[in-house]
Enzyme design. Structure first.
Site, PDB file in Angstrom:
ATOM      1  N   HIS A 212     -42.188 -18.282  30.403  1.00  0.00           N
ATOM      2  CA  HIS A 212     -42.230 -19.685  29.965  1.00  0.00           C
ATOM      3  C   HIS A 212     -40.873 -20.250  30.364  1.00  0.00           C
ATOM      4  CE1 HIS A 212     -43.154 -22.929  26.835  1.00  0.00           C
ATOM      5  NE2 HIS A 212     -41.933 -23.196  27.247  1.00  0.00           N
ATOM      6  N   HIS A 266     -47.555 -22.017  33.364  1.00  0.00           N
ATOM      7  CA  HIS A 266     -47.734 -23.479  33.255  1.00  0.00           C
ATOM      8  C   HIS A 266     -46.655 -24.345  33.916  1.00  0.00           C
ATOM      9  CE1 HIS A 266     -45.343 -22.583  29.757  1.00  0.00           C
ATOM     10  NE2 HIS A 266     -46.316 -22.531  28.876  1.00  0.00           N
ATOM     11  N   ASP A 337     -53.713 -22.263  28.679  1.00  0.00           N
ATOM     12  CA  ASP A 337     -52.714 -22.248  27.605  1.00  0.00           C
ATOM     13  C   ASP A 337     -53.376 -22.690  26.296  1.00  0.00           C
ATOM     14  OD1 ASP A 337     -50.399 -21.871  26.223  1.00  0.00           O
ATOM     15  OD2 ASP A 337     -49.351 -23.611  27.025  1.00  0.00           O
TER      16      ASP A 337
HETATM   17  O1  DOR Z   1     -47.363 -25.927  23.497  1.00  0.00           O
HETATM   18  C1  DOR Z   1     -47.252 -24.711  23.369  1.00  0.00           C
HETATM   19  N1  DOR Z   1     -47.906 -24.037  22.406  1.00  0.00           N
HETATM   20  N2  DOR Z   1     -46.429 -24.047  24.198  1.00  0.00           N
HETATM   21  C2  DOR Z   1     -46.107 -22.758  23.987  1.00  0.00           C
HETATM   22  O2  DOR Z   1     -45.303 -22.241  24.707  1.00  0.00           O
HETATM   23  C3  DOR Z   1     -46.687 -22.014  22.865  1.00  0.00           C
HETATM   24  C4  DOR Z   1     -47.935 -22.619  22.396  1.00  0.00           C
HETATM   25  C5  DOR Z   1     -48.374 -22.121  21.042  1.00  0.00           C
HETATM   26  O3  DOR Z   1     -48.411 -20.899  20.847  1.00  0.00           O
HETATM   27  O4  DOR Z   1     -48.686 -22.930  20.172  1.00  0.00           O
HETATM   28 ZN    ZN Z   2     -48.723 -20.517  26.250  1.00  0.00          ZN
END
Ligand code: DOR
Ligand code: ZN
Length: 483
Positions: A212, A266, A337
């Site tokens: 990430h 992403h 994601d």
């Molecule tokens: O928006 C996100 N939600 N980005 C992340 O890196 C983690 C993810 C989450 O686990 O909620």
């Molecule tokens: Zn993620």
């Protein structure tokens, strides 16, 4: 079980409207993975042709481009005229919250939601509670998945500043797809940002590292400066392109210095995608989310905290660049994601609402809708959502319609468009950022190992029915090292 009797099976299901039946007739237990699909429009690696496909004992046994395969006794026969047959999608980036947050998702609800979206294999991220940062935690998750899922599954181990030995202990283990490093803080407390710790991980581990890529130092200097802003446009201004680009360049340098496979998760900005197009080489792969290909600043304005995620949804020009770099092959795959948060937790509003949105049920239809709108071809979508993830993570015998490959399939309807609503979803959080969109490409059948795990009727309930008992279908994935 005779041939052509499959309609009887579909009268009942494991889950219809969320209620478990008392004595369900388990499709997966009765059908044994023997299946004949007739007259489908088959999306093969080298072209699209109409014909038949047979799965025997869970494996694609024959593909007949001109049709003519005769049913065998005991086989489930699907007359698929007008439906497109594609490999089941592989989503290499989901957060199924198990263990830790069953009110948001667990492996059963997440896997059913995936199946509803034509996804037959998923790779789950380690920011659960507790974090999946040890061999013991990974073994626990894999055991849990064997009991709860209706799809194939694999898991990332999360990197910390001190768990290199644990990462080495799971290298090559069935069900472990790679190492996830959060280089910038996001949901949960996983974080590795100091150079010496990153060097230690890249120098002393094998397999795929997935990063990430947001720069923690830049985040720390910027977040306080934006703390007075309550408008959601501040999110992309604060976690800006530079945050992402710095980390993407840094991770790439580490990969090259240590000759380590790297997958950057992403991508959100044109700047990163353009830079990678020149600097990616053979060691590095990357992905883009459906939502970053679909939404821009105007959607963020309209959707509010539903569209809040890290890294952020950015601007029209970023979206256009991501499409361009996907089409020219810089970006290897399209992922979700899937990061479910309850609407109750989202109701805190920006900036306090948690970041993330669900996606496994809508990603394939959304991408196929882009295809039908002329953005790309159906074969492109199959390359990006099926073959691409298999290539990136070294998943053998999946992601393409090839004889000898696993019988993981989706039969999708590209003729009808249906408006999706929150109530059509299987994710436990019960909403989708794509609500109100008219999408085509809904899976009519999702098939794992030749067994139907999810079914819709054309024109019937968009939610469809879930047909497999938890743990009865799907296996732990194995990953080959990718050169
Ligand atoms: O928006 C996100 N939600 N980005 C992340 O890196 C983690 C993810 C989450 O686990 O909620
Ligand atoms: Zn993620």
């Amino acid at each position: 079980m005779g041939i052509y009797e499959h309609n009887l099976i579909f009268l009942t299901s494991y889950y219809g409207n969320g209620d478990e039946l008392e004595s369900p007739p388990w499709v997966s237990d009765t059908m044994g993975g023997d299946l004949l699909i007739q007259n489908a429009i088959m999306v093969l690696p080298d072209g699209i042709v109409e014909g038949d496909l047979r799965v025997t004992a869970g494996i694609i046994r024959s593909i007949a481009p001109n049709g003519g395969l005769e049913p065998h006794l005991g086989e489930l026969v699907i007359e698929a005229s007008g439906l497109y047959l594609i490999p089941g999608a592989i989503d290499p980036h989901v957060h199924f919250r198990d263990p830790g947050n069953p009110e948001k998702e667990d492996l059963e609800s997440g896997s059913r939601a995936a199946a509803a979206g034509g996804i037959t294999s998923f790779l789950d991220m380690p920011n659960t509670i507790p974090n999946a940062t040890s061999r013991a935690e990974l073994e626990f998750k894999i055991q849990l998945a064997a009991k709860k899922t209706v799809t194939n599954h694999g898991f990332f181990i999360g990197a910390t500043a001190t768990n290199v030995q644990e990462m080495r202990n799971v290298e090559g283990m069935d069900g472990v797809c790679g190492i996830k490093i959060f280089m910038g803080s996001s949901t949960g407390d996983l974080l590795v940002h100091e150079q010496r710790h990153l060097e230690d991980i890249f120098a002393n581990t094998g397999g795929v590292i997935a990063t990430h890529a947001e720069d923690e130092n830049r985040l720390r200097s910027r977040i306080p400066k934006f703390s007075h802003r309550e408008d959601i446009a501040a999110h992309a201004e604060c976690r800006d392109v530079e945050c992402a680009l710095i980390a993407t360049k840094r991770a790439s340098a580490l990969a090259k210095d240590h000759d380590h496979r790297l997958h950057i998760v992403h991508l959100t900005s044109g700047a990163e995608a353009d830079w990678l197009s020149l600097n990616k080489g053979d060691l590095i792969t990357t992905e883009v989310c459906t939502q970053h290909l679909t939404f821009d600043q105007d959607d963020v304005e309209e959707l509010g905290v539903r569209a809040l995620m890290n890294p952020p949804i950015r601007y029209t020009e970023d979206r256009d660049s991501l499409w361009r770099r996907l089409k020219d092959g810089t970006i290897d795959c399209v992922v979700t994601d899937h990061a479910p948060h309850t609407l109750e937790s989202k109701s805190m509003g920006y900036p306090n609402a948690p970041a993330g949105m669900p996606g496994v049920e809508t990603s394939l239809p959304m991408m196929l809708t882009h295809a039908m709108n002329g953005k790309c071809s159906v074969s492109d979508v199959v390359n990006w959502m099926c073959a691409g993830p298999a290539r990136v993570y070294g998943i053998k015998n999946k992601g393409s319609l090839i004889e000898g490959y696993d019988g993981d399939l989706a039969l999708v309807d590209l003729e009808n468009r249906r408006t999706v609503h929150d109530t059509d979803t299987w994710t436990r959080v019960g909403w989708t950022p794509f609500a109100g969109k008219e999408l085509t490409g809904w899976p009519i059948y999702t098939i794992v190992d030749g067994r139907v795990v999810h079914k819709r009727e054309i024109g019937g309930s968009l939610r469809g029915i879930s047909l497999a008992r938890p743990g009865s279908v799907g296996s732990v994935l194995r990953f080959e090292s990718v050169p």
